[in-house]
Structures are given as C-alpha cells and as structure tokens.
Motif scaffolding. Structure first.
Motif, PDB file in Angstrom:
ATOM      1  N   LEU A 120       0.832  -1.209   0.000  1.00 27.38           N
ATOM      2  CA  LEU A 120       0.000   0.000   0.000  1.00 27.38           C
ATOM      3  C   LEU A 120       0.865   1.258   0.000  1.00 27.38           C
ATOM      4  CD1 LEU A 120      -2.816  -1.016   2.526  1.00 27.38           C
ATOM      5  CD2 LEU A 120      -2.931  -0.994   0.031  1.00 27.38           C
ATOM      6  N   SER A 121       1.942   1.225   0.771  1.00 28.23           N
ATOM      7  CA  SER A 121       2.852   2.379   0.830  1.00 28.23           C
ATOM      8  C   SER A 121       3.551   2.601  -0.506  1.00 28.23           C
ATOM      9  CB  SER A 121       3.884   2.156   1.943  1.00 28.23           C
ATOM     10  OG  SER A 121       4.808   3.214   1.987  1.00 28.23           O
ATOM     11  N   GLN A 122       4.028   1.517  -1.114  1.00 28.03           N
ATOM     12  CA  GLN A 122       4.751   1.647  -2.384  1.00 28.03           C
ATOM     13  C   GLN A 122       3.815   2.004  -3.538  1.00 28.03           C
ATOM     14  OE1 GLN A 122       7.188  -1.976  -2.621  1.00 28.03           O
ATOM     15  NE2 GLN A 122       7.922  -1.555  -0.537  1.00 28.03           N
ATOM     16  N   LYS A 164       1.226   3.976  -3.247  1.00 28.87           N
ATOM     17  CA  LYS A 164       1.001   5.417  -3.127  1.00 28.87           C
ATOM     18  C   LYS A 164       2.190   6.191  -3.677  1.00 28.87           C
ATOM     19  CE  LYS A 164      -0.204   9.136   0.028  1.00 28.87           C
ATOM     20  NZ  LYS A 164      -0.581   9.544   1.406  1.00 28.87           N
ATOM     21  N   SER A 165       3.393   5.703  -3.408  1.00 31.77           N
ATOM     22  CA  SER A 165       4.603   6.389  -3.873  1.00 31.77           C
ATOM     23  C   SER A 165       4.671   6.478  -5.394  1.00 31.77           C
ATOM     24  CB  SER A 165       5.853   5.682  -3.344  1.00 31.77           C
ATOM     25  OG  SER A 165       5.915   5.753  -1.941  1.00 31.77           O
ATOM     26  N   GLY A 222       1.944   6.512  -7.292  1.00 37.11           N
ATOM     27  CA  GLY A 222       0.714   7.122  -7.787  1.00 37.11           C
ATOM     28  C   GLY A 222      -0.274   6.133  -8.367  1.00 37.11           C
ATOM     29  N   TYR A 223      -0.232   4.893  -7.891  1.00 36.46           N
ATOM     30  CA  TYR A 223      -1.137   3.850  -8.379  1.00 36.46           C
ATOM     31  C   TYR A 223      -2.258   3.671  -7.358  1.00 36.46           C
ATOM     32  CZ  TYR A 223      -2.538  -0.820 -10.111  1.00 36.46           C
ATOM     33  OH  TYR A 223      -3.229  -1.902 -10.603  1.00 36.46           O
ATOM     34  N   GLU A 224      -3.507   3.862  -7.793  1.00 42.79           N
ATOM     35  CA  GLU A 224      -4.626   3.883  -6.851  1.00 42.79           C
ATOM     36  C   GLU A 224      -5.776   2.958  -7.283  1.00 42.79           C
ATOM     37  OE1 GLU A 224      -5.773   7.947  -6.519  1.00 42.79           O
ATOM     38  OE2 GLU A 224      -4.043   8.498  -5.293  1.00 42.79           O
ATOM     39  N   GLU A 266      -6.994   3.538   3.496  1.00 42.54           N
ATOM     40  CA  GLU A 266      -8.316   4.091   3.201  1.00 42.54           C
ATOM     41  C   GLU A 266      -8.857   3.481   1.904  1.00 42.54           C
ATOM     42  OE1 GLU A 266     -11.522   6.615   4.358  1.00 42.54           O
ATOM     43  OE2 GLU A 266      -9.702   5.950   5.390  1.00 42.54           O
ATOM     44  N   SER A 292      -3.908   6.029   6.942  1.00 44.42           N
ATOM     45  CA  SER A 292      -4.503   6.663   5.753  1.00 44.42           C
ATOM     46  C   SER A 292      -4.174   5.888   4.479  1.00 44.42           C
ATOM     47  CB  SER A 292      -4.024   8.113   5.628  1.00 44.42           C
ATOM     48  OG  SER A 292      -2.639   8.172   5.293  1.00 44.42           O
ATOM     49  N   LEU A 293      -3.070   5.104   4.500  1.00 42.87           N
ATOM     50  CA  LEU A 293      -2.703   4.308   3.334  1.00 42.87           C
ATOM     51  C   LEU A 293      -3.719   3.204   3.070  1.00 42.87           C
ATOM     52  CD1 LEU A 293       1.134   3.925   4.003  1.00 42.87           C
ATOM     53  CD2 LEU A 293       0.059   5.350   2.246  1.00 42.87           C
TER      54      LEU A 293
END
Length: 335
Positions: A190-192, A194-195, A197-199, A223, A220-221
């Motif tokens: 989840l952290s990587q 977000k880094s 920009g993949y959602e 969510e 928040s990661l």
C-alpha cells in the motif's frame, strides 16, 4: 500468534470465572516453522495436553496434524486454513474459513458487486494460505468471467520491495488488486503503491486483518481497502464491544480476527465439553471421541465473535457467513 494466544486467554479467564469446566492454557511458539511446530507439539504433549488449538498458520498445523490424529487429541485450530490441515483427520477442526472458501467467495463478491473490470493478483507463492486462496480465486474467476490481467508473486513475507509486482499490475491496467496475503507485506504494498501514484481498489482476505494496528503504519494508506474478515472490532453488538474493551485493557491495541478466532475456539471447546459431560480426569483420547461426536452431531452450534450459529461438518470445516468490510476513516465499515 500473539493475538490468538491473547484472545484465547481472555476466553479462558472468563470461562474459569464461571466456576464450571476449568481451563489451563500453555503456549509454545512454532515461529511459523514446521520442525519447530513438531517440537512445540511434543513439549505440550509431555506437559499433559488434553486438547489442542493446533497451530496458528497452515504449514505448521499440517506438520503436527498427523501426530494429533495418531495421538487422538482433539484439535480446533483458530486460523490454520489449508484443506490439508484437516484432510483425513477426523479429530482436527477449524474455526477459520478454508482457503478455497475464501478464494471462491472473493471472486464472486468482486464480480457480483462490479468492484473491478481488470483484476491483478499479488500473492505469496511460498505460503500455503496465500497460494490456496489464489488457486481457488483463479479457478472461480475463469468460471464466472472475471478478467485477471496480471498475476504476480513473491516468495516470503519478509519481502520488502514490491515495485515489480505493482508496476506489472499498473501496466496491465488493473483497477483492482486482489491480495490474499498477511498484513505485514500488504502494508508495504500500500505504501509503495502510493509512492508510484497507483490507486486501484485493494481487496484482501482475513490475513489482512490487523493492518490498522500495525506499529508505525500510516492508517490513511489503507483508506478504501476492502477485505473479507469474520470479525469487525468496530462492531456495535455487546459481545464485540466487551471483548474489545477487555483486550485493550489487558494488552493494548485493537484485537484482530486472529484474536477473535482464538476466543471463539475456547468457547466452542468449552460449550462442547459442557454438552458432552467432559471432566478433568478423562484421558485425552476419551475427550477427543466425546468432542468429535459433539461437533459432528448436527445439532451443535456456537454463537461467537466471528459468526453466529457456527456449525461443523465431519471434515472439520466450519460453516459461517463471511463479512466484507471497507476501511473508512481508519475503521472497518461492514459492506
């Protein structure tokens, strides 16, 4: 493992306070290692174990379940979910869902609720739990027309870099990533994601439960994360609220489904022992045969934290309804 032990201890303390059947618990750490699991089992047998909670994870539980069967010790595992754990052993039962059950249910839920049109999968191919769920998920996806556009693996839960897997999913255009894995590697994914920009929508199973209480994890990661779990620590029923309060007071933190499964194991054993007239002076084999008869009688059911009206088949599998939750505002919201 700690969560299971803590949940089981809370239940034992409650049961002992009632003054009927008295339970003494002893725990050994198998470290998710099959050889150490066998050693731990033998230590407990030498101690005088009359009943067993098996092991927390599948491979160690598979390693000891043959001995459990030979020794005629009744076992109810909280979270060893592989089919091989119980297969061919009439005295080994599960409180958790089996791996195939989770994979089939997840595929159908994603399809029925239109959660994604292109699905990627990231799973641990060195883990029986993760692989078992994936295999059932893929087979069901093929049957129902759920398009799986990328399948990525990693070899161990100590893996820390998931950029290759995430880029493969992103490049394939996946709008949902199915992750039948435990919460520690999931937190890194989840952290990587977000880094980079993949959602996509991330969807997990019961092994994901516990991610919100992981030390140092930014909630928040998670969510929007969806997962199947038999237990929602934010549930409003009195039994859940009491358990959560007792757990927080004793150990701090939020109990996850592993803790709830451990708690339910103890109460299922207690209720079966009470119904079968089990006494402390009975041998492990006598208790084993009495509880097999009780669990497979067809009229024995248990209301627990992880399910209402839980029943068991002769192959050791539990029957209860799965629950899908979504992380919203740092808590689970039942879907």
């Amino acid at each position: 493992g700690n969560a299971v032990a803590r949940g089981a201890q809370i239940a034992a303390d409650e049961i002992n306070a009632e003054g009927g059947v008295q339970i003494e618990l002893k725990f050994e750490d198998d470290e998710n290692n099959t050889e150490k699991a066998v050693n731990a089992y033998n230590n407990l047998k030498d101690w005088g174990m009359q009943l067993s909670l098996g092991s927390v994870t599948s491979k160690p539980c598979e390693a000891i379940s043959t001995d459990i069967n030979t020794d005629r010790i009744f076992a109810l595992t909280p979270s060893a979910s592989s089919v091989a754990t119980t297969e061919g052993k009439d005295n080994v039962f599960q409180v958790c869902f089996t791996d195939p059950n989770q994979g089939i249910t997840a595929a159908n839920y994603i399809k029925d609720n239109n959660l994604g049109t292109k699905i990627a999968v990231i799973y641990n191919n060195g883990d029986a739990y993760s692989t078992g769920i994936y295999n059932a998920f893929q087979a069901t996806a093929d049957e129902i027309g759920l398009e799986v556009v990328a399948v990525q693996t990693f070899p161990d839960d100590t893996n820390t870099d998931f950029n290759v897997q995430l880029n493969a999913a992103k490049d394939a255009g996946a709008d949902l990533v199915f992750m039948p894995i435990y919460y520690t590697p999931a937190s890194l994914i989840l952290s990587q994601a977000k880094s980079m920009g993949y959602e996509p929508t991330f969807f997990g199973c019961d092994g994901m439960d516990g991610i919100l209480d992981l030390e140092g994890f930014d909630k928040s990661l998670a969510e929007g994360l969806m997962l199947m779990t038999p237990f929602n620590a934010w549930g409003e029923d009195e039994r859940t609220k009491t358990f959560v309060s007792e757990y927080e007071a004793a150990y701090g933190g939020i109990p996850n489904q592993f803790a709830a499964d451990g708690y339910d194991c103890m109460y299922a054993i207690y209720e079966a022992c009470t119904a079968a007239g089990v006494t402390a002076d009975m041998s492990a084999e006598e208790i084993c045969e009495a509880l097999i008869a009780q669990f497979t009688s067809g009229d024995f059911s248990v209301d627990g934290l992880t399910g209402t009206g839980m029943t068991w088949s002769t192959n050791g599998e539990v029957s209860k309804a799965p629950v899908v939750v979504k992380v919203e505002g740092g808590v689970y919201v039942t879907q």
